[in-house]
Scaffold this motif. Structure first.
Motif, PDB file in Angstrom:
ATOM      1  N   VAL A 286       0.828  -1.203   0.000  1.00 11.92           N
ATOM      2  CA  VAL A 286       0.000   0.000   0.000  1.00 11.92           C
ATOM      3  C   VAL A 286       0.863   1.254   0.000  1.00 11.92           C
ATOM      4  CG1 VAL A 286      -1.549   1.384   1.425  1.00 11.92           C
ATOM      5  CG2 VAL A 286      -2.065  -1.024   1.032  1.00 11.92           C
ATOM      6  N   PHE A 287       1.847   1.308   0.880  1.00 13.03           N
ATOM      7  CA  PHE A 287       2.648   2.520   0.997  1.00 13.03           C
ATOM      8  C   PHE A 287       3.632   2.684  -0.163  1.00 13.03           C
ATOM      9  CE2 PHE A 287       1.343   2.214   5.557  1.00 13.03           C
ATOM     10  CZ  PHE A 287       0.580   3.377   5.545  1.00 13.03           C
ATOM     11  N   ARG A 288       3.981   1.587  -0.819  1.00  6.78           N
ATOM     12  CA  ARG A 288       4.761   1.720  -2.055  1.00  6.78           C
ATOM     13  C   ARG A 288       3.966   2.504  -3.088  1.00  6.78           C
ATOM     14  NH1 ARG A 288       4.259  -0.836  -6.523  1.00  6.78           N
ATOM     15  NH2 ARG A 288       3.012  -2.519  -5.593  1.00  6.78           N
ATOM     16  N   LYS A 289       2.673   2.232  -3.174  1.00  3.68           N
ATOM     17  CA  LYS A 289       1.818   2.949  -4.113  1.00  3.68           C
ATOM     18  C   LYS A 289       1.633   4.404  -3.697  1.00  3.68           C
ATOM     19  CE  LYS A 289      -0.670  -1.254  -5.440  1.00  3.68           C
ATOM     20  NZ  LYS A 289      -1.945  -2.016  -5.314  1.00  3.68           N
ATOM     21  N   VAL A 290       1.551   4.654  -2.387  1.00  2.00           N
ATOM     22  CA  VAL A 290       1.424   6.034  -1.906  1.00  2.00           C
ATOM     23  C   VAL A 290       2.650   6.845  -2.302  1.00  2.00           C
ATOM     24  CG1 VAL A 290       1.249   7.509   0.136  1.00  2.00           C
ATOM     25  CG2 VAL A 290      -0.096   5.403   0.009  1.00  2.00           C
ATOM     26  N   VAL A 291       3.841   6.268  -2.137  1.00  2.00           N
ATOM     27  CA  VAL A 291       5.074   6.964  -2.520  1.00  2.00           C
ATOM     28  C   VAL A 291       5.097   7.222  -4.023  1.00  2.00           C
ATOM     29  CG1 VAL A 291       7.592   6.773  -2.657  1.00  2.00           C
ATOM     30  CG2 VAL A 291       6.399   6.089  -0.566  1.00  2.00           C
ATOM     31  N   GLU A 292       4.670   6.256  -4.802  1.00  2.00           N
ATOM     32  CA  GLU A 292       4.628   6.450  -6.255  1.00  2.00           C
ATOM     33  C   GLU A 292       3.704   7.605  -6.623  1.00  2.00           C
ATOM     34  OE1 GLU A 292       3.415   2.686  -7.815  1.00  2.00           O
ATOM     35  OE2 GLU A 292       5.383   1.747  -7.520  1.00  2.00           O
ATOM     36  N   MET A 293       2.552   7.695  -5.949  1.00  3.21           N
ATOM     37  CA  MET A 293       1.623   8.789  -6.220  1.00  3.21           C
ATOM     38  C   MET A 293       2.223  10.135  -5.818  1.00  3.21           C
ATOM     39  SD  MET A 293      -2.243   7.434  -5.378  1.00  3.21           S
ATOM     40  CE  MET A 293      -1.913   6.910  -3.708  1.00  3.21           C
ATOM     41  N   ALA A 294       2.889  10.161  -4.678  1.00  2.47           N
ATOM     42  CA  ALA A 294       3.503  11.410  -4.215  1.00  2.47           C
ATOM     43  C   ALA A 294       4.610  11.859  -5.159  1.00  2.47           C
ATOM     44  CB  ALA A 294       4.042  11.233  -2.796  1.00  2.47           C
ATOM     45  N   ASP A 295       5.428  10.913  -5.610  1.00  3.13           N
ATOM     46  CA  ASP A 295       6.505  11.256  -6.553  1.00  3.13           C
ATOM     47  C   ASP A 295       5.930  11.803  -7.859  1.00  3.13           C
ATOM     48  OD1 ASP A 295       8.508  10.495  -4.810  1.00  3.13           O
ATOM     49  OD2 ASP A 295       8.765   8.493  -5.671  1.00  3.13           O
ATOM     50  N   TYR A 296       4.876  11.168  -8.330  1.00  2.00           N
ATOM     51  CA  TYR A 296       4.213  11.626  -9.558  1.00  2.00           C
ATOM     52  C   TYR A 296       3.671  13.043  -9.376  1.00  2.00           C
ATOM     53  CZ  TYR A 296       0.280  12.256 -12.777  1.00  2.00           C
ATOM     54  OH  TYR A 296      -0.608  12.776 -13.678  1.00  2.00           O
ATOM     55  N   ALA A 297       3.011  13.280  -8.244  1.00  2.00           N
ATOM     56  CA  ALA A 297       2.408  14.596  -7.999  1.00  2.00           C
ATOM     57  C   ALA A 297       3.485  15.673  -7.890  1.00  2.00           C
ATOM     58  CB  ALA A 297       1.561  14.555  -6.731  1.00  2.00           C
ATOM     59  N   ARG A 298       4.591  15.369  -7.204  1.00  2.00           N
ATOM     60  CA  ARG A 298       5.674  16.356  -7.093  1.00  2.00           C
ATOM     61  C   ARG A 298       6.193  16.744  -8.477  1.00  2.00           C
ATOM     62  NH1 ARG A 298       6.799  14.102  -1.913  1.00  2.00           N
ATOM     63  NH2 ARG A 298       7.623  12.187  -2.807  1.00  2.00           N
ATOM     64  N   GLU A 299       6.405  15.750  -9.303  1.00  2.00           N
ATOM     65  CA  GLU A 299       6.929  16.010 -10.655  1.00  2.00           C
ATOM     66  C   GLU A 299       5.953  16.852 -11.472  1.00  2.00           C
ATOM     67  OE1 GLU A 299       8.339  13.414 -14.595  1.00  2.00           O
ATOM     68  OE2 GLU A 299       8.219  12.453 -12.630  1.00  2.00           O
TER      69      GLU A 299
END
Length: 494
Positions: A286-299
């Motif tokens: 679950v938190f792997r996906k959260v980090v992926e979403m956060a990285d995408y949003a930052r970019e």
């Protein structure tokens, strides 16, 4: 419970409530709504399943004040999942967990080393117990206007200057995702014979995600307060207090029972139980996906221009030892808008509710329930806000944290003789109450601190920009309580 019985697939409180529901017990006890029958509007609103398990402590369901069966088993499973010696279910929020943590270690006159940018619950605990704060004023990122973590040199200096302190407390992570060198701080505290406490309200996911900053328990901290309801998915107001091997669990339970309700909510406790099981079984993915979403949003947000969604590039190995990759913190000042202004526009015009906005930043809190399509909606809204509202940033305040001048202990100032005066006339007086923006709930002024013109300018600016101000007795914050006699305290306060 033997080690082999630590089956993280179990949820003892949930299981006991399911059994209770099937028993069709006739209730001649509290609560008075009697499984919802006496309050049909409440039952219609919350549902029969919910109010049907809003029950009182009874032998089959154990008792939060002195757990011996299902609550004890659930707490042991939580301790195992979080790598702690003991876990305590808290139904008064992480405020209650933080206060119990401090009260377990500090009594009147004891010194505690801590950063000034703590949540008000920490200073509230000092008001209650009479401990004396030794503040480590955090460094500030002047571009972003945010306070950072505790530097190793600052902690070492404070410990050296106050070898009689009983504890060191750290925030980890901060609201913005900044992490201190927790392992080093724990070692310095222990080498000096002090306990190390951590306010880990925003770090539940550190225990379950991959490549996360170190958790308090893994770093060897003695006690930590964890907001399961934030990134862990439990119901609001449910939290955990975790302790290490060298802390007396019986003593901590006694401290908790001084202030925590004797009528623990089974809705909150079962949500802790079920959420712990969910994180133990699925948290890493679950938190792997959260980090992926956060990285995408930052970019994507940084590609919009004007905004700065910051992350691990800030790491400097000391005051920013690490960064929480799930935190979507965005600096807004360069588009000419205070963070609180962006916060209000997102809610009022785009139906997007973010966690908070301060004078220079916003925080979108990402966790286990977020979806990529909603993040894309946030990014699009921020791009449109920049196009519609961007203006010259000159004249905007930039600094979020102002070093306080501490005159007396929080307890002494809070209970001292006081008078109410107009806020704009209070410069030079010693404050006897709190003033803060909530969230995040970090005091701008705390009891015992000198009111300065710089602080008053900040308060007026925050009010003008629409920050939600809390703390003072006067709800309009036009008046403030100050000490009747402006004399320095007998106690040594740093």
């Amino acid at each position: 419970m033997e080690k082999e019985l630590f089956d993280q697939k179990r949820a003892p409180i949930y299981e006991a409530l399911q059994t209770f529901r099937n028993m069709r017990v006739v209730p001649f006890d509290v609560p008075g709504h009697k499984h919802g029958r006496g309050n049909p509007e409440l039952t219609d609103f919350l549902g029969e399943q919910c109010v049907g398990i809003d029950v009182n402590s009874m032998k089959p369901l154990d008792n939060l004040c002195h757990p011996v069966s299902v609550i004890r088993e659930a707490e042991m499973l939580a301790a195992d999942a979080f790598g702690a010696a003991h876990a305590f279910f808290m139904v008064g929020g992480t405020t209650s967990a933080v206060q119990s943590m401090v009260l377990s270690c500090c009594k009147r006159g004891d010194k505690i080393i801590l950063p000034r940018n703590v949540h008000r619950s920490v200073i509230n605990a000092l008001v209650l117990c009479g401990a004396i704060p030794v503040y480590v004023n955090p460094e500030v990122d002047k571009r972003l206007g945010i306070s950072l973590g505790m530097s190793r040199a600052q902690v070492k200096k404070a410990i050296s200057a106050h070898p009689d302190a009983v504890a060191v407390l750290a925030n980890n992570p901060t609201y913005y995702g900044i992490c201190s060198d927790l392992r080093a701080i724990v070692k310095m505290a222990h080498d000096a014979g002090m306990v190390c406490l951590v306010d880990e309200a925003h770090g539940t996911h550190f225990y379950f995600g991959d490549k996360m900053p170190v958790s308090a328990m893994a770093a060897g901290a003695d006690m930590t307060a964890v907001s399961m309801h934030k990134s862990g998915g439990s119901l609001t107001q449910s939290s955990l207090l975790l302790t290490g091997e060298n802390i007396s669990a019986g003593h901590v339970r006694q401290i908790i029972n001084l202030t925590q309700t004797t009528s623990g909510s089974y809705l909150l406790m079962s949500s802790l139980d079920i959420s712990r099981r969910n994180l133990a079984l699925r948290g890493k993915d679950v938190f792997r996906k959260v980090v992926e979403m956060a990285d995408y949003a930052r970019e994507e947000i940084n590609a919009v221009g004007g905004y700065y969604a910051y992350g691990s590039e800030l790491i400097n190995g000391d005051s920013i030892f690490d960064f929480d990759p799930t935190k979507l913190s965005v600096h807004t000042r360069d588009i000419g808008l205070a963070g609180i202004e962006v916060y209000d526009i997102l809610r009022d015009e785009y139906d997007i509710q973010i966690e908070f906005g301060d004078i220079g930043n916003i925080l979108a809190y990402l966790s286990i329930g977020d979806r990529m399509q909603e993040l894309e909606r946030l990014v699009s809204a921020l791009a449109e806000i920049r196009r519609r509202y961007q203006r010259d940033p000159s004249g905007l305040l930039s600094q979020e944290y102002i070093d306080p001048e501490v005159v007396s202990s929080p307890q002494q100032a809070f209970y001292a003789e006081k008078k109410s005066i107009p806020l704009h006339e209070s410069a030079g007086y010693v404050c006897s109450e709190f003033v803060m923006c909530y969230p995040p709930g970090i005091p701008i002024l705390a009891p015992g601190e000198r009111i300065t013109r710089e602080i008053l300018d900040y308060i007026e600016y925050a009010k003008e920009k629409g920050c939600s101000m809390t703390g003072p007795e006067d709800p309009k914050i036009e008046y403030i309580n100050v000490l009747e006699e402006d004399g320095r305290a007998d106690e040594s306060v740093v």
